[in-house]
Design a protein around this motif. Structure first.
Motif, PDB file in Angstrom:
ATOM      1  N   LEU A  46       9.726   2.996  -9.685  1.00 55.37           N
ATOM      2  CA  LEU A  46      10.882   3.054 -10.605  1.00 55.37           C
ATOM      3  C   LEU A  46      10.527   2.813 -12.123  1.00 55.37           C
ATOM      4  CD1 LEU A  46      13.005   0.271  -8.873  1.00 55.37           C
ATOM      5  CD2 LEU A  46      13.418   2.553  -8.769  1.00 55.37           C
ATOM      6  N   VAL A  47       9.076   2.261 -12.363  1.00 54.79           N
ATOM      7  CA  VAL A  47       8.621   2.062 -13.699  1.00 54.79           C
ATOM      8  C   VAL A  47       7.980   3.559 -13.931  1.00 54.79           C
ATOM      9  CG1 VAL A  47       6.930   1.350 -14.977  1.00 54.79           C
ATOM     10  CG2 VAL A  47       7.923   0.062 -13.376  1.00 54.79           C
ATOM     11  N   ILE A  48       7.506   4.313 -13.191  1.00 55.58           N
ATOM     12  CA  ILE A  48       7.180   5.904 -13.299  1.00 55.58           C
ATOM     13  C   ILE A  48       8.054   6.764 -13.438  1.00 55.58           C
ATOM     14  CG2 ILE A  48       5.801   7.525 -12.242  1.00 55.58           C
ATOM     15  CD1 ILE A  48       3.890   5.530 -12.924  1.00 55.58           C
ATOM     16  N   ARG A  49       9.223   6.543 -12.626  1.00 55.21           N
ATOM     17  CA  ARG A  49      10.319   7.510 -12.763  1.00 55.21           C
ATOM     18  C   ARG A  49      11.142   7.361 -14.186  1.00 55.21           C
ATOM     19  NH1 ARG A  49      15.954   7.024  -9.279  1.00 55.21           N
ATOM     20  NH2 ARG A  49      17.264   8.355 -10.588  1.00 55.21           N
ATOM     21  N   ALA A  50      11.118   5.977 -14.667  1.00 57.77           N
ATOM     22  CA  ALA A  50      11.614   5.943 -16.035  1.00 57.77           C
ATOM     23  C   ALA A  50      10.591   6.424 -17.110  1.00 57.77           C
ATOM     24  CB  ALA A  50      11.791   4.551 -16.221  1.00 57.77           C
ATOM     25  N   GLY A  51       9.617   6.704 -16.695  1.00 58.09           N
ATOM     26  CA  GLY A  51       8.649   6.995 -17.849  1.00 58.09           C
ATOM     27  C   GLY A  51       8.711   8.517 -17.883  1.00 58.09           C
ATOM     28  N   ASN A  52       8.894   9.016 -16.792  1.00 56.52           N
ATOM     29  CA  ASN A  52       8.775  10.524 -16.595  1.00 56.52           C
ATOM     30  C   ASN A  52      10.333  11.203 -17.131  1.00 56.52           C
ATOM     31  OD1 ASN A  52       6.081  10.544 -15.681  1.00 56.52           O
ATOM     32  ND2 ASN A  52       6.624  10.526 -13.642  1.00 56.52           N
ATOM     33  N   ASP A  53      11.343  10.456 -16.800  1.00 55.37           N
ATOM     34  CA  ASP A  53      12.595  11.128 -17.210  1.00 55.37           C
ATOM     35  C   ASP A  53      13.404  10.045 -17.895  1.00 55.37           C
ATOM     36  OD1 ASP A  53      14.903  12.423 -16.964  1.00 55.37           O
ATOM     37  OD2 ASP A  53      15.303  12.505 -15.158  1.00 55.37           O
ATOM     38  N   ARG A  54      14.362   9.265 -17.273  1.00 51.91           N
ATOM     39  CA  ARG A  54      14.914   8.451 -17.872  1.00 51.91           C
ATOM     40  C   ARG A  54      15.586   7.465 -16.852  1.00 51.91           C
ATOM     41  NH1 ARG A  54      17.541   6.538 -22.325  1.00 51.91           N
ATOM     42  NH2 ARG A  54      19.512   5.476 -22.081  1.00 51.91           N
ATOM     43  N   ALA A  55      15.383   6.263 -16.728  1.00 52.59           N
ATOM     44  CA  ALA A  55      16.203   5.330 -15.847  1.00 52.59           C
ATOM     45  C   ALA A  55      17.570   5.242 -15.664  1.00 52.59           C
ATOM     46  CB  ALA A  55      15.627   3.865 -15.958  1.00 52.59           C
ATOM     47  N   THR A  56      18.056   5.416 -14.505  1.00 54.30           N
ATOM     48  CA  THR A  56      19.714   5.105 -14.377  1.00 54.30           C
ATOM     49  C   THR A  56      19.919   3.657 -14.400  1.00 54.30           C
ATOM     50  OG1 THR A  56      19.308   4.554 -12.008  1.00 54.30           O
ATOM     51  CG2 THR A  56      19.811   6.901 -13.027  1.00 54.30           C
ATOM     52  N   ARG A  57      21.081   3.362 -14.666  1.00 59.29           N
ATOM     53  CA  ARG A  57      21.462   1.833 -14.545  1.00 59.29           C
ATOM     54  C   ARG A  57      20.778   1.053 -13.345  1.00 59.29           C
ATOM     55  NH1 ARG A  57      27.635   1.648 -15.873  1.00 59.29           N
ATOM     56  NH2 ARG A  57      27.389   3.362 -14.367  1.00 59.29           N
ATOM     57  N   TRP A  58      21.073   1.729 -12.445  1.00 62.17           N
ATOM     58  CA  TRP A  58      20.595   1.061 -10.992  1.00 62.17           C
ATOM     59  C   TRP A  58      19.401   0.833 -10.769  1.00 62.17           C
ATOM     60  CZ3 TRP A  58      24.474  -1.758  -9.753  1.00 62.17           C
ATOM     61  CH2 TRP A  58      25.750  -1.286  -9.875  1.00 62.17           C
ATOM     62  N   SER A  59      18.715   1.984 -11.422  1.00 66.10           N
ATOM     63  CA  SER A  59      17.040   2.036 -11.113  1.00 66.10           C
ATOM     64  C   SER A  59      16.441   0.751 -11.890  1.00 66.10           C
ATOM     65  CB  SER A  59      16.550   3.404 -11.316  1.00 66.10           C
ATOM     66  OG  SER A  59      16.705   3.745 -12.676  1.00 66.10           O
ATOM     67  N   VAL A 105       0.906  -1.367   0.184  1.00 67.68           N
ATOM     68  CA  VAL A 105       0.107  -0.118  -0.028  1.00 67.68           C
ATOM     69  C   VAL A 105       0.943   1.264  -0.047  1.00 67.68           C
ATOM     70  CG1 VAL A 105      -1.809   1.313   1.327  1.00 67.68           C
ATOM     71  CG2 VAL A 105      -1.838  -1.238   1.079  1.00 67.68           C
ATOM     72  N   ALA A 106       1.745   1.364   0.832  1.00 70.81           N
ATOM     73  CA  ALA A 106       2.974   2.403   0.937  1.00 70.81           C
ATOM     74  C   ALA A 106       3.715   2.531  -0.356  1.00 70.81           C
ATOM     75  CB  ALA A 106       3.871   2.245   1.913  1.00 70.81           C
ATOM     76  N   CYS A 107       3.952   1.605  -1.205  1.00 77.47           N
ATOM     77  CA  CYS A 107       4.511   1.738  -2.607  1.00 77.47           C
ATOM     78  C   CYS A 107       3.559   2.211  -3.650  1.00 77.47           C
ATOM     79  CB  CYS A 107       5.198   0.385  -2.909  1.00 77.47           C
ATOM     80  SG  CYS A 107       6.585  -0.133  -2.064  1.00 77.47           S
ATOM     81  N   VAL A 108       2.249   1.833  -3.430  1.00 76.46           N
ATOM     82  CA  VAL A 108       1.260   2.595  -4.360  1.00 76.46           C
ATOM     83  C   VAL A 108       1.253   3.861  -4.276  1.00 76.46           C
ATOM     84  CG1 VAL A 108      -1.088   2.396  -4.880  1.00 76.46           C
ATOM     85  CG2 VAL A 108       0.091   0.255  -4.678  1.00 76.46           C
ATOM     86  N   TYR A 109       1.197   4.350  -2.758  1.00 78.84           N
ATOM     87  CA  TYR A 109       1.064   5.640  -2.617  1.00 78.84           C
ATOM     88  C   TYR A 109       2.417   6.631  -3.247  1.00 78.84           C
ATOM     89  CZ  TYR A 109       1.847  10.207  -0.166  1.00 78.84           C
ATOM     90  OH  TYR A 109       1.928  11.468   0.260  1.00 78.84           O
ATOM     91  N   ARG A 110       3.477   5.883  -3.056  1.00 78.16           N
ATOM     92  CA  ARG A 110       4.803   6.489  -3.515  1.00 78.16           C
ATOM     93  C   ARG A 110       4.944   6.576  -4.850  1.00 78.16           C
ATOM     94  NH1 ARG A 110       8.323  10.242  -3.092  1.00 78.16           N
ATOM     95  NH2 ARG A 110      10.542   9.465  -4.116  1.00 78.16           N
ATOM     96  N   ALA A 111       4.486   5.369  -5.579  1.00 79.72           N
ATOM     97  CA  ALA A 111       4.126   5.383  -7.266  1.00 79.72           C
ATOM     98  C   ALA A 111       3.299   6.752  -7.721  1.00 79.72           C
ATOM     99  CB  ALA A 111       3.991   3.978  -7.524  1.00 79.72           C
ATOM    100  N   ALA A 112       2.328   6.562  -6.917  1.00 79.27           N
ATOM    101  CA  ALA A 112       1.355   7.867  -7.348  1.00 79.27           C
ATOM    102  C   ALA A 112       1.885   9.025  -7.364  1.00 79.27           C
ATOM    103  CB  ALA A 112      -0.007   7.751  -6.691  1.00 79.27           C
ATOM    104  N   ARG A 113       2.536   9.383  -6.293  1.00 82.34           N
ATOM    105  CA  ARG A 113       3.194  10.605  -6.007  1.00 82.34           C
ATOM    106  C   ARG A 113       4.481  10.714  -7.067  1.00 82.34           C
ATOM    107  NH1 ARG A 113       1.854  14.915  -3.892  1.00 82.34           N
ATOM    108  NH2 ARG A 113       3.561  15.326  -2.341  1.00 82.34           N
ATOM    109  N   ARG A 114       4.919   9.660  -7.340  1.00 80.30           N
ATOM    110  CA  ARG A 114       5.887   9.920  -8.193  1.00 80.30           C
ATOM    111  C   ARG A 114       5.513  10.271  -9.723  1.00 80.30           C
ATOM    112  NH1 ARG A 114      11.310   7.801  -8.470  1.00 80.30           N
ATOM    113  NH2 ARG A 114      11.445   8.440  -6.445  1.00 80.30           N
ATOM    114  N   GLY A 115       4.383   9.651  -9.779  1.00 78.79           N
ATOM    115  CA  GLY A 115       3.627   9.822 -11.345  1.00 78.79           C
ATOM    116  C   GLY A 115       2.706  11.465 -11.393  1.00 78.79           C
ATOM    117  N   GLY A 116       3.158  12.331 -10.507  1.00 79.45           N
ATOM    118  CA  GLY A 116       2.625  13.616 -10.240  1.00 79.45           C
ATOM    119  C   GLY A 116       1.335  13.619  -9.586  1.00 79.45           C
TER     120      GLY A 116
END
Length: 485
Positions: A146-159, A93-104
């Motif tokens: 991490l998926v949302i972050r890659a879509g909004n910007d660009r994934a790093t190798r580690w992410s 549940v916490a990760c869903v909240y975090r992903a939603a925030r990361r997605g804007g």
């Protein structure tokens, strides 16, 4: 509003959610579905390997990760595994909240989406039992930021590597999570900002681990992960006179029923109206379609099969709500569906009012232990309810590591293959008990654990026919049989 909200509110809400999940894990009625997962973790903790030393009817990661927990907790391993799943549910549940925030999404839409997820009976059932649902959904949800972050910007190798590792691990804990993971991999090949080669690199260690289990025990691996899940449900529902559960019309009815026990059904309709403004967010859609396919492919459809859909759905919904918040009527409808999702758990709490089921399970375990001590039994015990054995300090007979699920089948494997895979069914009991167990325990497979007491009669008939002595067990729920002197 986000600036004025106290900084401690989010940790407080997460703590309250975790406490609620922990309480539900202790109160939820006992379920025979938990048998093979408790047995697998306990046997792995004692140096045995899935497929090679005992049968396991899922992909292999969970027993490996949960084995240290059972080793540390000993006689309370069963409730400890329930509590661990409750913590993993809160993490999801916490990760869903975090992903939603990361997605804007703003804090309010993200919190609302996370709360809607926590009100789904699909999730509440899955995180309150010692099954293999909470671990893969937590791994899937942890990958979404991490998926949302890659879509909004660009994934790093580690992410990108971490996303690949998490999604591969989810599939290695439960095979149905392979489809959303594969869907993300295919999307990453289309959108190179996700760095597909690094995603593959992250998934490789988990893939190598799963391949190693196949190499060690190919027959047991294929049977447990693919063959049994494909053939056993059809055989079981036809044997009990319910072939309609396998019909084409039962699947949509079951799917709607389970989604309607909570706001997921309404949210699925709402989410379909939103369109991604950012190109990269479409990876969530690809994964959502993969999760829906994984849920609908098996027959019949059960609520836990729909669990991979929920994190993806509510992340998508929160981001859409940031653009078009739900109106008054929609909020009222969501509240009604949320109450419907909480109703089965409230009913479970009310039924458990006279006593806490997990405390009762430990009490029964102590009674069984006393009977085993009286009979001086130290070796493995044959039982269709191996989840009760950690409290006794004895290991389950490896042939019964799957609880009632293989035992009730017929003709899925030949005698020689059963010996290789360490399995026994009712029909082959006489042949496979040429090497008898140290004791036979019955009584844990019945209506009080959502099981079928008739299955245990075969064990009792075998024990009686071969002159095994009954040993009294306090409480009268269980019956213990030991070899003649």
């Amino acid at each position: 509003m986000d600036r004025t909200r106290p900084a401690l509110l989010l940790p407080l809400l997460l703590a309250l959610l975790t406490l609620a999940f922990v309480a539900l894990a202790l109160i939820r009625p006992l379920d025979h579905d938990e048998s093979q997962y408790v047995a697998a973790a306990v046997l792995t903790a004692h140096g045995q390997f899935p497929y090679r030393d005992f049968a396991y009817l899922q992909t292999p990661l969970q027993p490996l990760l949960f084995a240290p927990v059972t080793l540390l907790t000993g006689s309370v391993a069963w409730p400890a595994l329930r509590l661990l799943n409750a913590l993993l549910g809160a993490l999801a549940v916490a990760c869903v909240y975090r992903a939603a925030r990361r997605g804007g999404a703003g804090q309010r839409p993200a919190l609302l989406a996370a709360a809607m997820l926590a009100c789904c009976d699909i999730l509440l059932f899955s995180v309150a039992t010692a099954r293999n649902d909470a671990l893969p959904v937590a791994l899937l949800a942890a990958a979404l930021p991490l998926v949302i972050r890659a879509g909004n910007d660009r994934a790093t190798r580690w992410s990108a590597m971490l996303a690949g590792l998490l999604l591969a691990a989810a599939a290695a804990a439960k095979v149905s999570y392979a489809l959303p993971a594969l869907a993300y991999g295919l999307y990453a090949l289309r959108d190179r900002r996700h760095r597909p080669l690094w995603i593959i690199a992250g998934a490789m260690p988990i893939a190598a681990l799963v391949l190693a289990f196949y190499v060690i025990a190919p027959l047991g691996f294929v049977f447990g992960t693919l063959d049994f899940p494909a053939r056993a449900p059809d055989q079981y529902y036809r044997a009990i006179g319910k072939p309609w559960k396998l019909s084409w019309w039962a699947k949509p009815l079951d799917t709607v029923k389970f989604l309607a026990l909570g706001p997921a059904l309404l949210c699925l309709a709402l989410a379909s109206r939103f369109r991604w403004r950012a190109h990269g967010g479409r990876a969530i859609d690809w994964m959502l379609w993969g999760a829906l396919a994984a849920a609908l492919l098996p027959s019949p459809t059960w609520r836990q099969y729909l669990l991979p859909v929920l994190p993806l759905l509510f992340v998508r919904l929160a981001i859409g709500w940031h653009v078009a918040p739900p109106g008054r009527r929609t909020r009222l409808a969501l509240a009604v569906f949320a109450c419907a999702g909480l109703a089965p758990s409230v009913e479970a709490v009310m039924r458990a009012a006279p006593g806490v089921p997990m405390i009762e399970a430990l009490r029964q375990g102590r009674a069984i232990r006393a009977a085993l001590d009286t009979a001086r039994v130290t070796g493995p015990v044959a039982t269709l309810s191996p989840q009760f054995l950690p409290a006794t300090g004895r290991l389950p007979d490896a042939r019964f590591a799957t609880g009632p699920f293989y035992f009730r089948s017929h003709g899925l494997l030949g005698l020689d293959d059963e010996r290789i895979t360490h399995l026994v069914s009712r029909a082959t009991l006489n042949a496979q008990f040429a090497r008898p167990p140290a004791a036979i325990l019955t009584g844990g497979e019945g209506r009080w654990t959502s099981g079928d007491a008739a299955l245990e009669r075969a064990l009792e008939r075998w024990a009686t026919r071969h002159g095994w002595r009954p040993v009294p067990v306090a409480g009268a729920r269980f019956r213990l049989y030991v070899p003649p002197r």
